[in-house]
Design an enzyme around this catalytic site. Structure first.
Site, mmCIF file in Angstrom:
data_model
loop_
_atom_site.group_PDB
_atom_site.id
_atom_site.type_symbol
_atom_site.label_atom_id
_atom_site.label_comp_id
_atom_site.label_asym_id
_atom_site.label_seq_id
_atom_site.Cartn_x
_atom_site.Cartn_y
_atom_site.Cartn_z
ATOM 1 N N SER A 1 0.930 -1.116 -0.187
ATOM 2 C CA SER A 1 0.029 -0.098 0.164
ATOM 3 C C SER A 1 0.923 1.233 0.068
ATOM 4 C CB SER A 1 -0.933 0.021 1.358
ATOM 5 O OG SER A 1 -1.227 1.267 1.778
ATOM 6 N N TYR B 1 -1.846 -1.089 10.453
ATOM 7 C CA TYR B 1 -1.881 -1.323 8.963
ATOM 8 C C TYR B 1 -0.678 -1.033 8.401
ATOM 9 C CZ TYR B 1 -3.868 -1.164 4.266
ATOM 10 O OH TYR B 1 -4.063 -1.034 2.863
#
Ligand SMILES: NC(=O)c1ccc[n+]([C@@H]2O[C@H](COP(=O)([O-])OP(=O)(O)OC[C@H]3O[C@@H](n4cnc5c(N)ncnc54)[C@H](O)[C@@H]3O)[C@@H](O)[C@H]2O)c1
Length: 271
Positions: free
Chosen positions: A144, A157
């Protein structure tokens, strides 16, 4: 038919990017194992692919659980007789529950680490030996923008996506000599339910500002990421190993979107 004859397994293929990839891989001739926790969406993905003449098998899997993952890959091997492509796509992003380390409950940290990072280890652990037996293949990991720059206020995350990026590089070195290539896609700003359920549903989310901070001035689509996964799965990327392909409309470059009211104001000093 860029994946004719290839056996593929995609985690989290019930919806979002994984679902788009499952449907695209099947259209390109692959047999697709849908490794998904959510039974309803997993079965739906299987039915959609079969209805349009493709080959798919839903195998209910919790990618954070070793026994579930081990059983899933035994089943993939039994049903399809091998494996050429593993797409580690499943993850969670818990929006407001995932925050800065001093406020982050350890259950959230462990849950996110389990689903997003343990899963890459576990699926690779059980898939790669089958891929080597089949003469080699391709592992596609999912990072990401959080794994490129570190996104504040979602530290669990961010940690998992940074881990996935660097794990991609060590796996590329370890399994390249066995004919297994490992690469990674780093998306951002893709219009999926993950984003709808976290960012965009938050009252302080300013969509106009977000879009203005994205050089392409729009959200990406799951299909746009699926096409990159297709490239990495296919022999078109045969000399790529250890790469991180950023697909984010350029937002990570400008890194401008950061509007958290919890942070202290700066001290203007230019004038
Ligand atoms: N959408 C974005 O803007 C964006 C940005 C950066 C990275 N990503 C990454 O792309 C990937 C796909 O994201 P998405 O937006 O399509 O997400 P999504 O939430 O729409 O889909 C994720 C899928 O994973 C499944 N899943 C969740 N926990 C699971 C578990 N324990 N076992 C098996 N399956 C499980 C969910 O049921 C769901 O079908 C993720 O790795 C995400 O981190 C997405």
């Amino acid at each position: 038919m860029r994946l004719q004859g290839k056996i593929t397994a995609i985690t989290g293929a019930g919806r979002g990017i994984g679902r788009a990839a499952a449907e695209l891989f099947a259209r390109e001739g692959a047999k697709v194992a849908i490794l998904e926790l959510d039974e309803k969406s997993g079965k739906d993905a299987e039915a959609t692919i079969r209805k349009s003449g493709g080959t798919a098998q839903f195998i209910r899997t919790d990618v954070s659980n070793e026994e579930s993952v081990r059983t899933a890959f035994t089943e993939v091997d039994r049903v399809f007789g091998g494996l050429h492509v593993l797409y580690n796509n499943a993850s969670v992003y818990l929006g407001k529950h995932d925050t800065s380390v001093t406020k982050l409950p350890s259950e959230i940290w462990r849950r996110v680490l389990g689903i997003n990072l343990d899963s890459v280890y576990l699926c690779s652990k059980y898939a790669i030996p089958i891929m080597i037996r089949c003469g080699g293949g391709s592992v596609i990991n999912t990072s990401s923008s959080a794994g490129q720059i570190g996104i504040p206020f979602c530290d669990a995350y961010t940690a998992t996506k940074g881990g996935t990026t660097t794990l991609t590089r060590s796996m590329a070195v370890e399994y390249g000599p066995h004919g297994v290539r490992t690469n990674c896609i780093a998306p951002a700003a893709i219009a999926t339910d993950m984003v709808r359920e976290s960012n965009t549903s938050s009252p302080d989310f300013d969509e106009k500002l977000f879009i203005r901070s994205t050089p392409l001035r729009r959200w990406g689509t799951p299909g746009e990421i699926a096409k990159i996964a297709l490239f990495l799965a296919s022999d078109d990327s045969s000399y790529m190993n250890g790469a991180v392909l950023v697909a984010d409309g350029g937002i990570t470059l400008v890194c401008a979107y950061h509007n958290n009211p919890e942070l202290p104001e700066g001290r203007p000093g230019l004038k």
